[in-house]
Each structure stands twice: as C-alpha cells, then as structure tokens.
Design a protein around this motif. Structure first.
Motif, PDB file in Angstrom:
ATOM      1  N   UNK A   1     -49.461  28.153 -65.852  1.00 45.85           N
ATOM      2  CA  UNK A   1     -50.436  27.902 -66.906  1.00 45.85           C
ATOM      3  C   UNK A   1     -51.457  26.933 -66.318  1.00 45.85           C
ATOM      4  N   UNK A   2     -52.711  27.362 -66.201  1.00 47.81           N
ATOM      5  CA  UNK A   2     -53.697  26.563 -65.474  1.00 47.81           C
ATOM      6  C   UNK A   2     -54.219  25.364 -66.257  1.00 47.81           C
ATOM      7  N   UNK A   3     -54.416  25.521 -67.568  1.00 46.09           N
ATOM      8  CA  UNK A   3     -55.097  24.469 -68.322  1.00 46.09           C
ATOM      9  C   UNK A   3     -54.171  23.310 -68.667  1.00 46.09           C
ATOM     10  N   UNK A   4     -54.765  22.190 -69.076  1.00 49.96           N
ATOM     11  CA  UNK A   4     -53.990  21.104 -69.649  1.00 49.96           C
ATOM     12  C   UNK A   4     -53.553  21.561 -71.046  1.00 49.96           C
TER      13      UNK A   4
ATOM     14  N   UNK B   1     -34.587  30.561 -68.924  1.00 46.43           N
ATOM     15  CA  UNK B   1     -33.218  30.817 -69.366  1.00 46.43           C
ATOM     16  C   UNK B   1     -32.271  30.933 -68.182  1.00 46.43           C
ATOM     17  N   UNK B   2     -32.803  30.731 -66.971  1.00 47.44           N
ATOM     18  CA  UNK B   2     -32.025  30.835 -65.743  1.00 47.44           C
ATOM     19  C   UNK B   2     -32.439  29.687 -64.829  1.00 47.44           C
ATOM     20  N   UNK B   3     -31.503  29.206 -64.031  1.00 47.70           N
ATOM     21  CA  UNK B   3     -31.805  28.075 -63.161  1.00 47.70           C
ATOM     22  C   UNK B   3     -32.835  28.395 -62.092  1.00 47.70           C
ATOM     23  N   UNK B   4     -33.078  29.678 -61.837  1.00 46.32           N
ATOM     24  CA  UNK B   4     -34.083  30.064 -60.845  1.00 46.32           C
ATOM     25  C   UNK B   4     -35.483  30.222 -61.450  1.00 46.32           C
ATOM     26  N   UNK B   5     -35.619  30.081 -62.761  1.00 42.23           N
ATOM     27  CA  UNK B   5     -36.918  30.229 -63.407  1.00 42.23           C
ATOM     28  C   UNK B   5     -37.800  29.010 -63.119  1.00 42.23           C
ATOM     29  N   UNK B   6     -39.102  29.261 -63.034  1.00 44.12           N
ATOM     30  CA  UNK B   6     -40.038  28.169 -62.772  1.00 44.12           C
ATOM     31  C   UNK B   6     -41.303  28.372 -63.591  1.00 44.12           C
ATOM     32  N   UNK B   7     -41.815  27.274 -64.148  1.00 42.41           N
ATOM     33  CA  UNK B   7     -43.094  27.324 -64.844  1.00 42.41           C
ATOM     34  C   UNK B   7     -43.896  26.086 -64.473  1.00 42.41           C
ATOM     35  N   UNK B   8     -45.121  26.330 -64.023  1.00 44.71           N
ATOM     36  CA  UNK B   8     -46.028  25.257 -63.618  1.00 44.71           C
ATOM     37  C   UNK B   8     -47.160  25.139 -64.631  1.00 44.71           C
ATOM     38  N   UNK B   9     -47.296  23.951 -65.200  1.00 40.26           N
ATOM     39  CA  UNK B   9     -48.449  23.625 -66.041  1.00 40.26           C
ATOM     40  C   UNK B   9     -49.388  22.812 -65.156  1.00 40.26           C
ATOM     41  N   UNK B  10     -50.274  23.500 -64.470  1.00 38.09           N
ATOM     42  CA  UNK B  10     -51.015  22.914 -63.358  1.00 38.09           C
ATOM     43  C   UNK B  10     -51.698  21.607 -63.726  1.00 38.09           C
TER      44      UNK B  10
ATOM     45  N   UNK C   1     -45.994  18.214 -75.196  1.00 35.35           N
ATOM     46  CA  UNK C   1     -45.238  18.773 -76.317  1.00 35.35           C
ATOM     47  C   UNK C   1     -44.896  17.610 -77.237  1.00 35.35           C
ATOM     48  N   UNK C   2     -45.276  17.664 -78.518  1.00 32.08           N
ATOM     49  CA  UNK C   2     -45.042  16.516 -79.406  1.00 32.08           C
ATOM     50  C   UNK C   2     -43.562  16.327 -79.708  1.00 32.08           C
ATOM     51  N   UNK C   3     -43.229  15.145 -80.179  1.00 29.69           N
ATOM     52  CA  UNK C   3     -41.832  14.816 -80.474  1.00 29.69           C
ATOM     53  C   UNK C   3     -41.249  15.677 -81.577  1.00 29.69           C
ATOM     54  N   UNK C   4     -42.090  16.299 -82.366  1.00 30.01           N
ATOM     55  CA  UNK C   4     -41.616  17.153 -83.465  1.00 30.01           C
ATOM     56  C   UNK C   4     -41.230  18.563 -83.005  1.00 30.01           C
ATOM     57  N   UNK C   5     -41.467  18.876 -81.733  1.00 29.82           N
ATOM     58  CA  UNK C   5     -41.212  20.230 -81.226  1.00 29.82           C
ATOM     59  C   UNK C   5     -40.210  20.175 -80.082  1.00 29.82           C
ATOM     60  N   UNK C   6     -38.930  20.494 -80.337  1.00 19.39           N
ATOM     61  CA  UNK C   6     -37.936  20.476 -79.259  1.00 19.39           C
ATOM     62  C   UNK C   6     -38.164  21.588 -78.249  1.00 19.39           C
ATOM     63  N   UNK C   7     -37.750  21.323 -77.005  1.00 20.60           N
ATOM     64  CA  UNK C   7     -37.860  22.290 -75.923  1.00 20.60           C
ATOM     65  C   UNK C   7     -36.466  22.628 -75.413  1.00 20.60           C
ATOM     66  N   UNK C   8     -36.151  23.915 -75.332  1.00 18.61           N
ATOM     67  CA  UNK C   8     -34.935  24.387 -74.668  1.00 18.61           C
ATOM     68  C   UNK C   8     -35.321  24.817 -73.266  1.00 18.61           C
ATOM     69  N   UNK C   9     -34.569  24.362 -72.244  1.00 16.08           N
ATOM     70  CA  UNK C   9     -35.078  24.534 -70.890  1.00 16.08           C
ATOM     71  C   UNK C   9     -33.972  24.804 -69.876  1.00 16.08           C
ATOM     72  N   UNK C  10     -34.396  25.477 -68.795  1.00 16.60           N
ATOM     73  CA  UNK C  10     -33.576  25.693 -67.615  1.00 16.60           C
ATOM     74  C   UNK C  10     -34.523  26.008 -66.464  1.00 16.60           C
ATOM     75  N   UNK C  11     -34.136  25.654 -65.249  1.00 12.69           N
ATOM     76  CA  UNK C  11     -34.983  25.923 -64.099  1.00 12.69           C
ATOM     77  C   UNK C  11     -35.907  24.755 -63.813  1.00 12.69           C
ATOM     78  N   UNK C  12     -37.124  25.055 -63.383  1.00 17.40           N
ATOM     79  CA  UNK C  12     -38.072  24.020 -62.963  1.00 17.40           C
ATOM     80  C   UNK C  12     -39.303  24.028 -63.854  1.00 17.40           C
ATOM     81  N   UNK C  13     -39.652  22.854 -64.374  1.00 15.87           N
ATOM     82  CA  UNK C  13     -40.880  22.660 -65.147  1.00 15.87           C
ATOM     83  C   UNK C  13     -41.700  21.621 -64.401  1.00 15.87           C
ATOM     84  N   UNK C  14     -42.923  21.980 -64.061  1.00 14.17           N
ATOM     85  CA  UNK C  14     -43.693  21.080 -63.206  1.00 14.17           C
ATOM     86  C   UNK C  14     -45.156  21.022 -63.614  1.00 14.17           C
ATOM     87  N   UNK C  15     -45.817  19.951 -63.159  1.00 10.46           N
ATOM     88  CA  UNK C  15     -47.270  19.830 -63.197  1.00 10.46           C
ATOM     89  C   UNK C  15     -47.727  19.501 -61.777  1.00 10.46           C
TER      90      UNK C  15
END
Length: 266
Positions: free
Chosen positions: A143-146, A158-167, A172-186
């Motif tokens: 995801x390119x934008x802020x 949903x898998x440890x090999x998944x990756x998502x980059x928020x360049x 994400x506000x405190x009112x919105x929980x995130x379920x996660x696995x793998x790599x989340x990066x900026x």
C-alpha cells in the motif's frame, strides 16, 4: 444473469444476479446489481475506473485478476477501483500487481468483509467510515500511501509467510482491533496500531524497516489457545511504545505469546 461481454463501458445495470468476465474496460464503468449478486472474472482496466455496487444485500465475488484500473476520474467522482456497497466482497486473485491504482471502499454490511485474498498493490487505499472488516491475506501486498484505517476491524495476514508493506505509514485507531500474522512494515514511516491479536501459532513481525519511523501499538495478544505465538519488533532508530504484551482478550486464558524480540529501537 450471465453475460458474455468481453468489453465494458459506462453503466451496466442488472435486475438479477450478474456474472461478467473475463473482460476489459473501454471506458470508466459502473456495475450495479440493485442488491443482487455480482460475479466477475479477470478484468483488464486499460487505465479506466471501475465502480462495483451490489447494494446492501448482494455479494461481490471477483475470481480473476484485476489490473490497470487506474482512471483518475470515475462515477460519482470516485477514481480507480471502488466498492460502493455489498453484503460482502471477495477479491480471490491479484489486484494491481502489474499496474496498481487507487482502491476505495465506500461501504459494506456491518460485520462483513472486503477481502483481498491474492497479492495486492494499491497506490492509494481509502476506507470510508463503517462497521465492516477489511482483510489482506495474500503473500505479498503493498500500500503506497500513508494509510489511516476508518472501518471496524483489520485483518493483516493469515499465514506467517504473508507480508504487507504500508510504504508511507499506517495508522489504525485504538477503536479498531487488528488480527495479524506474518510481516507488517513501513519504510521509515510511523506504524500505529490499536489492539493486535496474533493468530494461533502465528509469527508476527512489526517493522519500520530500520529507519526513523515510530512504532506504537495497543495491547498485543497471543491466541490463548493451543499453540505458541511470537512477536518481533524492529523500529530502527524510532521509538517503540507497546501498551501491553501480557494481556489476553479472554481475560483468564493463558497467553499463547511465548517469544518477544525487539531487534532495534531508539
């Protein structure tokens, strides 16, 4: 209604279920089923915009790859790929991996998902306020934008090999929980999450790519069931702020998070 259209231009209105594709866009297009189901094969955007509207009761299923939907104008002044409304929406294949464009989610039924199940590259992601869930579970997503998340729940991997980059950053506000696995990066940008729930047996990495971005989260929770979860944090020279890595959403359940590693931080 099944359609053998191999090109789409303008408005296609249906009084029943509509199935189209594979097809290409020859102009900015709107597919509106008036509350009925919409099924699409692969769509070549050819630089145009595509607006999908199945109403509050219709299911949108996209089974093929979606690419080059990059129009700078569109119906209702919404460019790119637009989900106007649905009971739920699933992109089963890739989105924008060759020629990425903007994606806007204007609405979906409360508690239901807009799911990106294949790889996705999105130049600008825009989620309008609502009680729906957004899910990215492909192996390689960018995801390119802020990006500031405005819906109810976010699922990233949903898998440890998944990756998502928020360049350029993720908020994400405190009112919105995130379920996660793998790599989340900026990339040298801030990464801010509310509560984070690691999936069962998940291995989660949160990273600002060793740069200057700060990393902030609410409670980080293991699954609490059978299996172990792990967490790795890399914020480079940025600050790390974690509300708690010992809590559990079930309260009395044993926390499954067995390994926490901070490889770099200010």
């Amino acid at each position: 209604t099944a359609s053998n259209l191999n090109s789409i231009a303008g408005t296609v209105q249906s009084g029943g279920d509509l199935a189209i594709g594979p097809a290409s866009l020859t102009a900015n297009s709107l597919l509106n089923t008036g509350g009925n189901n919409l099924t699409l094969g692969s769509i070549a955007g050819s630089g145009n915009s595509l607006n999908l509207d199945a109403g509050a009761t219709g299911v949108i299923s996209v089974t093929g790859a979606i690419d080059n939907i990059t129009g700078s104008t569109g119906f209702n002044n919404e460019p790119g790929l637009v989900v106007t409304n649905s009971l739920n929406t699933t992109f089963q294949n890739s989105v924008g991996t060759l020629n990425p464009g903007k994606v806007a989610i204007l609405g979906t039924a409360a508690g239901e998902k807009v799911s990106f199940q294949g790889n996705a590259h999105i130049t600008t992601l825009d989620t309008r306020s609502g009680s729906y869930i957004v899910e990215f579970i492909g192996n390689d997503n960018v995801i390119d934008n802020s990006f500031s998340f405005n819906a109810a729940n976010l699922i990233l991997g949903d898998n440890s090999s998944d990756a998502i980059e928020f360049t350029n950053g993720l908020f994400v506000p405190s009112t919105s929980p995130t379920t996660a696995n793998g790599a989340i990066s900026t990339i040298n940008s801030n990464l801010t999450l509310g509560e984070v729930d690691i999936v069962n047996n998940g291995d989660l990495t949160l990273s600002t790519a060793g740069g200057t971005g700060n990393l902030v989260t609410g409670n980080i929770l293991g699954d609490g069931g059978v299996g172990d979860e792990s967490l790795t944090i890399n914020a480079g020279i940025g600050d790390v702020t974690l509300a708690d890595v010992l809590g559990t959403s079930a309260g009395a359940d044993a926390l499954g998070l067995t390994n926490v590693t901070i490889t770099n931080s200010n």
